[in-house]
Design an enzyme around this catalytic site. Structure first.
Site, mmCIF file in Angstrom:
data_model
loop_
_atom_site.group_PDB
_atom_site.id
_atom_site.type_symbol
_atom_site.label_atom_id
_atom_site.label_comp_id
_atom_site.label_asym_id
_atom_site.label_seq_id
_atom_site.Cartn_x
_atom_site.Cartn_y
_atom_site.Cartn_z
ATOM 1 N N ARG A 175 0.821 -1.230 0.000
ATOM 2 C CA ARG A 175 0.000 0.000 0.000
ATOM 3 C C ARG A 175 0.854 1.279 0.000
ATOM 4 O O ARG A 175 0.435 2.300 0.524
ATOM 5 C CB ARG A 175 -0.946 0.040 1.205
ATOM 6 N N SER A 226 -11.318 -0.882 4.070
ATOM 7 C CA SER A 226 -10.612 -0.947 5.353
ATOM 8 C C SER A 226 -10.026 0.421 5.675
ATOM 9 O O SER A 226 -9.401 1.047 4.826
ATOM 10 C CB SER A 226 -9.481 -1.968 5.277
ATOM 11 N N GLU A 316 -5.094 3.702 6.158
ATOM 12 C CA GLU A 316 -4.908 3.521 4.721
ATOM 13 C C GLU A 316 -5.600 4.700 4.017
ATOM 14 O O GLU A 316 -5.178 5.127 2.946
ATOM 15 C CB GLU A 316 -5.556 2.192 4.310
HETATM 16 C C1 LIG Z 1 -15.678 -0.720 -0.374
HETATM 17 C C2 LIG Z 1 -14.209 -0.457 -0.555
HETATM 18 C C3 LIG Z 1 -13.332 -1.526 -0.628
HETATM 19 C C4 LIG Z 1 -11.959 -1.300 -0.820
HETATM 20 N N1 LIG Z 1 -11.124 -2.376 -0.920
HETATM 21 C C5 LIG Z 1 -9.809 -2.178 -1.200
HETATM 22 C C6 LIG Z 1 -8.932 -3.297 -1.382
HETATM 23 O O1 LIG Z 1 -9.328 -4.468 -1.326
HETATM 24 N N2 LIG Z 1 -7.623 -3.030 -1.651
HETATM 25 C C7 LIG Z 1 -7.151 -1.749 -1.753
HETATM 26 O O2 LIG Z 1 -5.957 -1.580 -2.026
HETATM 27 N N3 LIG Z 1 -7.953 -0.686 -1.561
HETATM 28 C C8 LIG Z 1 -9.271 -0.867 -1.291
HETATM 29 N N4 LIG Z 1 -10.107 0.206 -1.099
HETATM 30 C C9 LIG Z 1 -9.551 1.557 -1.081
HETATM 31 C C10 LIG Z 1 -9.654 2.312 -2.441
HETATM 32 O O3 LIG Z 1 -10.528 1.673 -3.298
HETATM 33 C C11 LIG Z 1 -8.283 2.396 -3.087
HETATM 34 O O4 LIG Z 1 -7.408 3.080 -2.242
HETATM 35 C C12 LIG Z 1 -8.376 3.114 -4.448
HETATM 36 O O5 LIG Z 1 -7.174 2.889 -5.151
HETATM 37 C C13 LIG Z 1 -8.632 4.610 -4.311
HETATM 38 O O6 LIG Z 1 -8.948 5.129 -5.590
HETATM 39 P P1 LIG Z 1 -9.668 6.521 -5.809
HETATM 40 O O7 LIG Z 1 -9.598 6.830 -7.257
HETATM 41 O O8 LIG Z 1 -11.024 6.493 -5.215
HETATM 42 O O9 LIG Z 1 -8.710 7.499 -5.004
HETATM 43 P P2 LIG Z 1 -9.075 8.747 -4.079
HETATM 44 O O10 LIG Z 1 -9.774 8.247 -2.870
HETATM 45 O O11 LIG Z 1 -9.740 9.809 -4.866
HETATM 46 O O12 LIG Z 1 -7.616 9.244 -3.674
HETATM 47 C C14 LIG Z 1 -6.778 8.451 -2.870
HETATM 48 C C15 LIG Z 1 -5.394 9.060 -2.869
HETATM 49 O O13 LIG Z 1 -4.822 8.947 -4.164
HETATM 50 C C16 LIG Z 1 -4.264 10.191 -4.570
HETATM 51 N N5 LIG Z 1 -4.404 10.267 -6.028
HETATM 52 C C17 LIG Z 1 -5.567 10.153 -6.720
HETATM 53 N N6 LIG Z 1 -5.318 10.223 -8.032
HETATM 54 C C18 LIG Z 1 -3.975 10.391 -8.176
HETATM 55 C C19 LIG Z 1 -3.103 10.532 -9.302
HETATM 56 N N7 LIG Z 1 -3.556 10.514 -10.550
HETATM 57 N N8 LIG Z 1 -1.774 10.685 -9.066
HETATM 58 C C20 LIG Z 1 -1.301 10.712 -7.795
HETATM 59 N N9 LIG Z 1 -2.076 10.585 -6.695
HETATM 60 C C21 LIG Z 1 -3.398 10.412 -6.890
HETATM 61 C C22 LIG Z 1 -5.093 11.231 -3.857
HETATM 62 O O14 LIG Z 1 -4.357 12.437 -3.710
HETATM 63 C C23 LIG Z 1 -5.362 10.553 -2.532
HETATM 64 O O15 LIG Z 1 -4.309 10.785 -1.627
HETATM 65 C C24 LIG Z 1 -11.484 0.010 -0.910
HETATM 66 C C25 LIG Z 1 -12.375 1.097 -0.825
HETATM 67 C C26 LIG Z 1 -13.729 0.855 -0.668
HETATM 68 C C27 LIG Z 1 -14.683 2.008 -0.606
#
Ligand SMILES: Cc1cc2nc3c(=O)[nH]c(=O)nc-3n(C[C@H](O)[C@H](O)[C@H](O)COP(=O)(O)OP(=O)(O)OC[C@H]3O[C@@H](n4cnc5c(N)ncnc54)[C@H](O)[C@@H]3O)c2cc1C
Length: 321
Positions: A175, A226, A316
């Site tokens: 992560r 999580s 996380e």
């Molecule tokens: C129901 C649920 C289940 C999940 N299960 C998992 C799992 O099994 N495994 C897992 O790893 N995660 C899991 N997650 C967490 C989440 O899905 C991941 O962290 C996902 O990658 C976040 O993507 P996002 O586009 O929504 O990012 P955001 O929430 O919009 O941003 C997250 C971070 O990424 C940064 N960011 C966004 N875009 C960029 C970019 N282009 N360049 C640089 N930085 C950037 C942002 O600044 C921020 O700090 C889960 C979340 C939910 C809601």
């Protein structure tokens, strides 16, 4: 940092291919459904417009925050004083087994794209919400695999210019990536090296995982998955590791949920913020929850684990504002 002036607003609005709005409620852009307004909110699928927006904001000494799908964010109730930017280019393409994905592509679309073409390597990431850029930023993973295993090259904007990093330069860990330590480096696209396989079996793996995940995290649940990172067993102090039952250790990891369960987190409530009663590391907004309650509950759980085990559970989720 400076407040946004009408002049900065006008300059941003004048950038071609950039959509700009003011006083934009961030609760609309987060899966938690929590968060006050961003002074300015801008989106673009053009790297040039994105760079121009960053330069304008920097020249005006305005804070910038980049978000993706908003599935891993806790935004303050007071919102964000500055510019929130989204890079929403979402093209997917393949040359043989090399897939190129732009950051704004929904991760599930990337998984489906690869599976359909009979390209293995992303099938177990099925059901992880959010966009591809953030998945690389946080080295998203599930079922024993993380995205880093397939990353060949990442294209990013470092605030000055567009650069490329190979896998080693991304410094991926559980992560983690180099991008988490350089918040102003924005991932634009990535190349993923996949392996030819049978599309039918890949689609089945992904569909089975999605079914299990949808039961654990119903798609309408306002949460971030999580809240806390799991631990690598080898990183735990010996006296703590000895207390962990062998049956809870999976792929060398100890779920943070095990520690949270020992301090009684399941079912806990603070206002409309709740810990699921079936999952000690799943916190959700059960109605009109606030970031204030969410942060207080997180701080309380961290303290209880610290007092009982002498270790730090680490978020996380990412905070905004
Ligand atoms: C129901 C649920 C289940 C999940 N299960 C998992 C799992 O099994 N495994 C897992 O790893 N995660 C899991 N997650 C967490 C989440 O899905 C991941 O962290 C996902 O990658 C976040 O993507 P996002 O586009 O929504 O990012 P955001 O929430 O919009 O941003 C997250 C971070 O990424 C940064 N960011 C966004 N875009 C960029 C970019 N282009 N360049 C640089 N930085 C950037 C942002 O600044 C921020 O700090 C889960 C979340 C939910 C809601």
């Amino acid at each position: 940092m400076m407040p946004i002036t009408a002049e900065t607003q006008l300059r941003l609005a004048g950038i071609p291919n950039l959509t700009v709005s003011t006083c934009t409620p961030l609760s609309r852009y987060t899966r938690f459904g929590i968060g006050g307004p961003a002074d300015l909110f801008a989106e673009t699928a053009s790297p040039e417009a994105f760079a121009a927006a960053v330069w304008e904001a920097r020249a005006a000494r305005v804070a910038v925050m980049v978000i993706g799908g908003g599935t891993n964010l806790i935004v303050a109730d007071s919102g964000f004083r500055g510019l929130v930017l989204r890079y929403n280019a979402d093209r997917l393409s393949a040359e043989g087994a090399l897939v190129t994905v732009e950051s704004g592509a929904v991760l599930q679309d990337l998984v489906d794209f690869a599976n359909r073409r009979g390209l293995k390597g992303l099938d177990t990431l099925s059901g992880i919400p959010g966009w591809a850029g953030a998945a690389i930023y946080g080295n998203a993973g599930a079922y024993g695999h993380s995205l880093h295993e397939r990353v060949e090259r990442v294209r990013f904007f470092d605030g000055e210019q567009v650069r490329f990093f190979d896998n080693a330069q991304c410094e991926f860990r559980y992560r983690e990536s180099v991008f988490k330590r350089h918040k102003d480096w924005i991932i634009l696209s990535a190349e993923l090296a996949l392996t030819p396989d049978d599309p039918v079996s890949l689609e089945k793996i992904s569909a089975d995982i999605l079914k299990v995940r949808n039961e654990k995290f119903p798609p309408t649940m306002k949460c971030a998955g999580s809240i806390f990172k799991n631990f690598l067993l080898r990183d735990l102090p010996e006296e703590v590791a000895l207390q962990v039952p062998a049956a809870v250790v999976r792929e060398g990891k100890v779920p943070a949920a095990w520690f949270l369960e020992q301090v009684g987190s399941k079912g806990e409530r603070r206002g409309d913020i709740r810990v699921a009663d079936y999952h000690a590391n799943l916190i959700y907004n059960d109605g009109l929850g606030t970031a204030r309650d969410l942060r207080a509950l997180i701080a309380d759980l961290k303290q209880r684990v610290r007092e009982r085990f002498g270790i730090e559970v680490e978020e996380e989720v990412q905070y905004v504002g």
